[in-house]
Design a protein around this motif. Structure first.
Motif, PDB file in Angstrom:
ATOM      1  N   LEU A 115      11.007  33.159 102.734  1.00  0.00           N
ATOM      2  CA  LEU A 115      11.466  33.503 101.382  1.00  0.00           C
ATOM      3  C   LEU A 115      10.295  34.176 100.674  1.00  0.00           C
ATOM      4  O   LEU A 115       9.509  33.521 100.005  1.00  0.00           O
ATOM      5  N   SER A 116      10.223  35.495 100.861  1.00  0.00           N
ATOM      6  CA  SER A 116       9.016  36.129 100.354  1.00  0.00           C
ATOM      7  C   SER A 116       9.301  36.887  99.069  1.00  0.00           C
ATOM      8  O   SER A 116      10.051  37.847  99.056  1.00  0.00           O
ATOM      9  N   GLY A 117       8.746  36.406  98.003  1.00  0.00           N
ATOM     10  CA  GLY A 117       8.760  37.161  96.751  1.00  0.00           C
ATOM     11  C   GLY A 117      10.083  37.145  96.010  1.00  0.00           C
ATOM     12  O   GLY A 117      11.089  36.654  96.524  1.00  0.00           O
ATOM     13  N   PRO A 118      10.060  37.695  94.805  1.00  0.00           N
ATOM     14  CA  PRO A 118      11.251  37.686  93.958  1.00  0.00           C
ATOM     15  C   PRO A 118      12.367  38.489  94.619  1.00  0.00           C
ATOM     16  O   PRO A 118      12.069  39.404  95.397  1.00  0.00           O
ATOM     17  N   PRO A 119      13.638  38.205  94.329  1.00  0.00           N
ATOM     18  CA  PRO A 119      14.070  37.173  93.378  1.00  0.00           C
ATOM     19  C   PRO A 119      14.245  35.792  94.000  1.00  0.00           C
ATOM     20  O   PRO A 119      14.566  34.860  93.301  1.00  0.00           O
ATOM     21  N   LEU A 120      14.024  35.687  95.333  1.00  0.00           N
ATOM     22  CA  LEU A 120      14.265  34.390  95.959  1.00  0.00           C
ATOM     23  C   LEU A 120      13.100  33.434  95.723  1.00  0.00           C
ATOM     24  O   LEU A 120      13.271  32.227  95.709  1.00  0.00           O
ATOM     25  N   LYS A 121      11.922  34.032  95.594  1.00  0.00           N
ATOM     26  CA  LYS A 121      10.764  33.169  95.343  1.00  0.00           C
ATOM     27  C   LYS A 121      10.122  33.641  94.046  1.00  0.00           C
ATOM     28  O   LYS A 121       9.800  34.823  93.899  1.00  0.00           O
ATOM     29  N   LEU A 122       9.968  32.727  93.116  1.00  0.00           N
ATOM     30  CA  LEU A 122       9.423  33.102  91.808  1.00  0.00           C
ATOM     31  C   LEU A 122       8.195  32.263  91.500  1.00  0.00           C
ATOM     32  O   LEU A 122       8.131  31.081  91.852  1.00  0.00           O
TER      33      LEU A 122
ATOM     34  N   GLN B 148      -1.899  23.326  81.610  1.00  0.00           N
ATOM     35  CA  GLN B 148      -1.294  24.475  82.284  1.00  0.00           C
ATOM     36  C   GLN B 148      -1.203  24.244  83.785  1.00  0.00           C
ATOM     37  O   GLN B 148      -1.938  23.440  84.357  1.00  0.00           O
ATOM     38  N   LEU B 149      -0.284  24.952  84.396  1.00  0.00           N
ATOM     39  CA  LEU B 149      -0.120  24.829  85.838  1.00  0.00           C
ATOM     40  C   LEU B 149       0.572  26.075  86.361  1.00  0.00           C
ATOM     41  O   LEU B 149       1.107  26.880  85.595  1.00  0.00           O
ATOM     42  N   ARG B 150       0.534  26.220  87.668  1.00  0.00           N
ATOM     43  CA  ARG B 150       1.251  27.346  88.265  1.00  0.00           C
ATOM     44  C   ARG B 150       2.353  26.791  89.150  1.00  0.00           C
ATOM     45  O   ARG B 150       2.120  25.895  89.965  1.00  0.00           O
ATOM     46  N   MET B 151       3.541  27.335  88.945  1.00  0.00           N
ATOM     47  CA  MET B 151       4.684  26.798  89.664  1.00  0.00           C
ATOM     48  C   MET B 151       5.293  27.895  90.523  1.00  0.00           C
ATOM     49  O   MET B 151       5.489  29.023  90.074  1.00  0.00           O
ATOM     50  N   THR B 152       5.611  27.558  91.775  1.00  0.00           N
ATOM     51  CA  THR B 152       6.273  28.521  92.650  1.00  0.00           C
ATOM     52  C   THR B 152       7.534  27.871  93.185  1.00  0.00           C
ATOM     53  O   THR B 152       7.527  26.698  93.580  1.00  0.00           O
ATOM     54  N   LEU B 153       8.599  28.629  93.144  1.00  0.00           N
ATOM     55  CA  LEU B 153       9.876  28.071  93.539  1.00  0.00           C
ATOM     56  C   LEU B 153      10.586  29.000  94.498  1.00  0.00           C
ATOM     57  O   LEU B 153      10.590  30.210  94.283  1.00  0.00           O
ATOM     58  N   ALA B 154      11.183  28.450  95.538  1.00  0.00           N
ATOM     59  CA  ALA B 154      11.869  29.308  96.493  1.00  0.00           C
ATOM     60  C   ALA B 154      13.179  28.679  96.923  1.00  0.00           C
ATOM     61  O   ALA B 154      13.279  27.459  97.100  1.00  0.00           O
ATOM     62  N   SER B 155      14.199  29.522  97.020  1.00  0.00           N
ATOM     63  CA  SER B 155      15.466  29.071  97.599  1.00  0.00           C
ATOM     64  C   SER B 155      16.185  30.306  98.106  1.00  0.00           C
ATOM     65  O   SER B 155      15.749  31.427  97.869  1.00  0.00           O
ATOM     66  N   GLY B 156      17.316  30.130  98.736  1.00  0.00           N
ATOM     67  CA  GLY B 156      18.039  31.263  99.301  1.00  0.00           C
ATOM     68  C   GLY B 156      18.938  31.965  98.299  1.00  0.00           C
ATOM     69  O   GLY B 156      19.684  32.870  98.673  1.00  0.00           O
ATOM     70  N   ASP B 157      18.909  31.537  97.043  1.00  0.00           N
ATOM     71  CA  ASP B 157      19.800  32.130  96.049  1.00  0.00           C
ATOM     72  C   ASP B 157      18.999  32.467  94.796  1.00  0.00           C
ATOM     73  O   ASP B 157      18.342  31.593  94.224  1.00  0.00           O
ATOM     74  N   PRO B 158      19.004  33.729  94.390  1.00  0.00           N
ATOM     75  CA  PRO B 158      18.153  34.120  93.260  1.00  0.00           C
ATOM     76  C   PRO B 158      18.460  33.357  91.965  1.00  0.00           C
ATOM     77  O   PRO B 158      17.549  32.947  91.242  1.00  0.00           O
TER      78      PRO B 158
END
Lengths: 143, 1002
Positions: free
Chosen positions: B864-871, B937-947
């Protein structure tokens, strides 16, 4: 289109047979059956056999512990449907001999066969009991 | 016997029958489903007989309301079985389980076709029946010609042809463009010569479908139908098997007469005469007999004959026979006949001249309005509504009003709606109309839908003289409606003497009225002015924010003098348009069972303009619009002039027609937009208003009239204070599955939820805490677009100390953070309580924590590389908390922390599965990188198969981390006159009704 669905429900409200002639999802069926059961089973003998519900008219008849409920379009001939229910019961009677709830439960497939011979696409196909029962008897012979 | 062999099935059914409760049943079924699934998986070892058995079990389970999607393929595959018993099961179960668009059906289409064109007639029947029940477009395309051939084939036996007829009917009805019926008139006519009554019955249904589409083409069938009917009515050549209690197939008779009703008229004199002879026989020769079945069957035929006679607009003599029969029927005791009598009498209204005869039965019909059977009451109401005209409107509407007090809740809204429409349509004079509406509101206030309010306001606004008075009257005093007295002072006096006795919700309306009276008294009346200013002064310190604000604002406005007059000017006229009430009545679906009469009424009166009938009122007054009859009627006459100084108030009083406010007037318009609703009726917070609009749009309700702003929103104000913080309760319930959702001194609403994949089953527990009943209980679900919700019936009344359980089914369609709202109201004593409660059917409920091992996590994460699946997003303003606490927080939202996946101890990695109908089960991966030096503050990364899912889940987690939202303060600060627009809560996205609602809660 005439007949939208045929339900057989016992007096506890449990569905014993359900045949729909228009597509409803499982959830829609469950909801509809619940509503109809609540509405119709609470009625008494002095009230008429027709209940208006959503866009349907429910024509129903009670035989001992079993309710036969037929959902029809609003412009269907109600009394004709009411007697069609009785024709169905008489047909089952001829086959099972004084049909009861258990006959339908344990011979669901036969009840379905009979219904298939009587109604198709929401219309009445056959009203002769002999003709309705021929395929059922044929099945008994072959298996 | 077929079943004897199926011991396993019998045992299973017995088990189900012995289950004591739903839970046991579910357990037994789950076990059986597991078993069936297993057997299907190892299909090799399955004999056709076993397969048949399991497919039947599936149908049984499906009938009980459980999903059996996994077995569809098995059912379909049985269709190709070589032997009859298996094939039959395949066909029947497939047509029960699948719908016409199901992909699996495509797989079977060749087998079905081979069965249809094959030699085995039992197979032909099976295939035709299935296609007749669920055949879709592809079946129509590939099978229609074959089916048509079978129907006409002389070598085919009737048992096949009757099925072919209805199979063709289905294909034609579903896809009239695919099925070619050119030149079918002759073939249909030929089919109607059929001697076999099974084929004839089916063919007649097919004819009805064809004729209803294009009667022109089928004229040649008309005499054949008459011949068939004659054959049946005279019992010529009808086999015993087709007579039912001595009556030749009542169903075919009914169907034939139905087909005849699609031909507009019968021109051929011979055919016409024959038909009328038959009909006459049926009308006169149907007697009441002892045997119920015979009686029903003969009356089924009789009622259809009545319908046909009405359709043909027969000779007067025959018509009066029909009406006489119906008149007899509506008076009998037998409920079915009485119901049908009323129903058919309503149809009879369409016939010219029949109305006068029907009116003679008015008293009898009114009796049925009080029948213990609701089906009969509905028919009576529909008929009364349909037969109402200027001559009997007063009687009928008054009957309806009288009945309203005793009518059951389920009918009140419909009843009041109909009474309101009739009152509006046939009002002999305006005061009668206003009286009726006020009585309506008085007797059934809670059942008066907003539409009636809108309509009253619209109605009186369009009839100049009543304007302001009705706004005020709307709330309280029909007593005022008929008193003489027109001067501003007198009006003020009348109003003001009521002030001490009115409720706090009424005071603001009175204040508005005072402001209007004052502003439009030209030349100014010093005495009146000082009186009214004193009142405003007094209320400037009122504890009620609404009253206080109005007092302050009106006082300020008054002092600006005439320059701001336009703010309080007459509302612009509403465009003449179809009454929204009638629209509502036409489109209202569900239980109201409105049909023929309303549509009929709408057709009969194509002009929907509001008409006050010219009919002189019964009391003998001559003026159709009795100007000046209402004591307050003159107020608007004095308030509306474009040129305030030059208008002669007397002249406008006399003719009652006034200069309209010029909508182009720039300053008036500007201010009108800004302050209009406030100055006239609106509450200080414009947000409440927009919420109301949002709600009505959300419900897809009838479009509110443009001037919805003037509807008295105060109606809904609660005086009952909730116990505990509603917002906190909601947030707690987002994390757990049972608890209290709402509580006040009278009611407690508890909730219990069960979540399974994308389904939720909630139960609302409505507990009455008192020793008196809670009445007018109403619960309305306002689901956001992504949730399908079905709330079971909520009773109107909760008995003292009782608890009512209302199940609520939820299906999650797509990922979204929107929140569902329950609009709940009830009445206790005189308190009308209305609350809008967010329901905890929130995104995290559709999550299922799932541990993901490293060897699966990383490939997924990389794929799951990059937007929109990974933000990815850097989040600031985070509520500082230690890492373990954050881990706990995430866990509580069903995001499973996977320790050890990230080598950096300051980071968290979590995984979960999200369920919705569109995404199915979808894995979501989350990584949070925190900064030990700055916990905000923090950095959040989220990934799934649906944008959408990725975005929504990211936002959702962010909301949880930033801060737990708290409830806004209970009431807006009573700041002196801020423009209402400024009070709109800014954080709410403007075009998101659900969020708007949610933001307004608690």
């Amino acid at each position: 289109m005439g007949i939208r669905f045929i339900l057989m429900v016992n007096k506890q409200g449990q569905t014993r047979l359900a045949q729909y002639y228009e597509w409803l999802t499982l959830e829609e069926r469950r909801a509809l059956e619940g509503e109809i059961v609540r509405k119709c089973l609470a009625r008494n003998e002095q009230q008429c056999s027709f209940v208006e519900h959503r866009n349907y008219k429910i024509v129903y008849r009670r035989y001992a512990s079993l309710f036969f409920l037929v959902g029809v379009d609003n412009d269907e001939n109600e009394l004709a449907i009411l007697e069609f229910i009785h024709l169905l019961v008489e047909t089952m009677d001829r086959h099972f001999g004084n049909v009861c709830e258990l006959d339908i439960m344990f011979h669901l497939e036969k009840a379905h066969f009979m219904l298939e011979e009587m109604v198709m696409s929401g219309c009445i196909v056959e009203t002769s009991k002999a003709n309705i029962l021929t395929p059922v008897q044929l099945l008994e012979k072959t298996s | 016997m077929a079943m004897h062999g199926m011991r396993g099935l019998s045992v299973f059914i017995s088990d189900i029958r012995n289950c004591q409760n739903k839970e046991q049943e579910r357990q037994r079924i789950d076990k059986e489903l597991g078993n069936v699934r297993n057997r299907f998986k190892n299909e090799k070892g399955l004999s056709p007989y076993e397969k048949k058995k399991y497919v039947w079990k599936m149908l049984y389970i499906y009938m009980l309301g459980y999903d059996v999607d996994f077995g569809h393929m098995e059912a379909v595959s049985l269709i190709s079985a070589p032997k009859y018993p298996e094939k039959q099961v395949g066909y029947i179960v497939t047509s029960c389980l699948l719908n016409e668009n199901h992909d699996f059906l495509r797989l079977a289409i060749n087998t079905v076709r081979n069965d249809i064109i094959g030699r085995n007639e039992t197979f032909q029947c099976l295939a035709l029946t299935m296609v007749g029940n669920i055949g879709g477009r592809e079946f129509a395309e590939s099978l229609a010609p074959d089916v048509q051939k079978l129907l006409l084939s002389s070598s085919c036996r009737p048992l096949v042809r009757k099925k072919a007829a209805l199979c063709l009917l289905r294909l034609y009805r579903k896809n009239p463009d695919v099925v070619n019926v050119d030149g079918w008139a002759d073939r249909m006519a030929q089919l109607l010569d059929e001697r076999d009554l099974g084929v004839l019955t089916s063919s007649m249904s097919l004819l009805v479908a064809l004729v209803s589409n294009n009667h022109e083409a089928y004229w040649s069938c008309l005499p054949k139908c008459v011949k068939t009917l004659e054959r049946l009515a005279r019992n010529q050549d009808i086999p015993q098997e087709y007579t039912y209690y001595g009556i030749p197939s009542p169903w075919l008779q009914v169907k034939t007469m139905r087909a005849l009703q699609y031909f507009p008229t019968i021109e051929d004199p011979y055919t016409r005469r024959t038909l009328f002879e038959v009909l006459q026989r049926i009308l006169m020769g149907t007697d009441v007999v002892k045997n119920v079945n015979k009686n029903n069957a003969s009356h089924a035929v009789l009622f259809e004959a009545l319908a046909l006679v009405m359709h043909l607009d027969a000779e007067k003599e025959m018509m009066s026979q029909c009406v006489a029969l119906l008149g007899k029927f509506i008076a009998v005791r037998e409920p079915n006949i009485r119901y049908l009598g009323l129903e058919n009498m309503t149809r009879m209204l369409m016939v010219t001249d029949a109305q006068e005869i029907i009116k003679r039965h008015q008293a009898q019909i009114i009796t049925s309005l009080k029948d213990p059977d609701i089906s009969i009451r509905r028919r009576a109401l529909d008929l009364l509504y349909g037969m109402c005209d200027v001559t009997n409107a007063k009687d009928i509407v008054e009957e309806l009003l009288q009945y309203l007090s005793s009518a059951d809740f389920t009918m009140r809204e419909e009843l009041s709606l109909k009474a309101a429409i009739l009152a509006e349509k046939f009002a002999p004079d305006l005061s009668w109309y206003v009286d009726v509406i006020l009585q309506l509101i008085d007797k059934a206030g809670d059942f008066i839908s907003d539409d009636i309010w809108f309509r009253v306001v619209q109605f009186v606004t369009n009839n100049d003289d009543l304007q302001v008075s009705a706004y005020i009257l709307g709330e309280y005093s029909h007593l005022l409606a008929r008193r003489p007295g027109c001067s501003p002072k007198e009006i003020f006096g009348i109003l003001h003497e009521k002030l001490p006795t009115v409720s706090t919700t009424t005071i603001p309306i009175l204040l508005s009225a005072y402001a209007k009276i004052l502003m439009h008294t030209q030349p100014p009346d010093q005495e009146l002015q000082s009186q009214i200013w004193a009142i405003f002064n007094k209320y400037e310190s009122c504890i009620d924010a609404e009253i206080q604000q109005r007092a302050v604002e009106y006082f300020a406005l008054c002092q600006k003098g005439a320059a701001l007059m336009d703010i309080l000017a007459e509302m612009p006229k509403f465009p003449e348009r179809k009454s929204s009430l009638i629209k509502r009545a036409e489109y209202s679906e569900a239980d109201t069972a409105e049909q023929s009469a309303i549509k009929l009424r709408a057709q009969q009166q194509p002009s929907n303009a509001l008409v006050v009938t010219d009919q002189p009122p019964a009391n003998g007054a001559t003026s159709p619009v009795p100007v000046g009859q209402l004591s307050l009627a003159m107020v608007p006459s004095m308030i509306t002039t474009e040129d305030h100084t030059s208008t002669d108030p007397a002249s406008s009083q006399q003719n009652g027609s006034l200069t309209k406010v010029d909508p182009q007037h720039p300053s008036a318009d500007l201010l009108g937009d800004l302050l209009g609703p406030l100055a006239i009726e609106g509450p200080p917070g414009a947000t409440v208003q927009s919420e109301h609009n949002a709600v009505s749009r959300l419900e897809g309700g009838p479009d509110a009239v443009d001037g919805s702003a003037i509807v008295p929103v105060e109606e809904q104000r609660n005086t009952v204070q909730p116990i505990g913080n509603i917002a906190e309760r909601f947030h707690a319930l987002c994390l757990k599955d049972s608890g209290v959702l709402y509580e006040d001194p009278y009611i407690q609403i508890g909730i219990k939820a069960e979540w399974r994949a994308h389904h939720g089953r909630l139960v609302l527990f409505l507990g009455n805490k008192n020793t008196a009943p809670l009445v007018s209980v109403q619960a309305l679900m306002l689901p956001p677009a992504h949730l399908k919700m079905e709330l079971s019936l909520v009773p109107d009344t909760i008995p003292p100390r009782a608890q009512v359980q209302c199940p609520l089914e939820v299906v999650n369609l797509r990922p979204s953070r929107d929140v569902a709202v329950l609009d709940f109201s009830y009445k206790f004593g005189t308190n009308m309580v209305n609350v809008k409660l967010r329901l905890p059917a929130v995104l995290n409920k559709f999550l299922q924590p799932i541990p993901v091992p490293a060897e699966e996590f990383f490939p997924q994460w990389r794929s799951l590389s990059g937007p929109p699946l990974k933000l990815q997003e850097v989040v600031r303003g985070v509520r500082p908390m230690p890492l373990p606490e954050m881990a706990n927080l995430l866990n509580s939202f069903r995001l499973m922390i996977c320790p050890g996946l990230d080598p950096n101890p300051n980071n968290l990695v979590a995984s979960t599965t999200f369920y919705s109908e569109s995404t199915h089960a979808m894995l979501c991966l989350i990584r949070i990188e925190t900064d030990p030096a700055d916990r905000t503050q923090l950095r959040m990364t989220l990934a799934s198969g649906d944008p959408t899912l990725t975005f929504e889940l990211k936002e959702f987690i962010k909301e949880q981390l930033i801060s737990i939202p708290t409830a806004p303060p209970q009431s807006p600060a009573p700041a002196p006159a801020p423009p209402p627009a400024a009070q709109a809560t800014p954080q709410i996205p403007p075009n998101d009704p659900a969020a708007l609602l949610a933001g307004l809660l608690s």
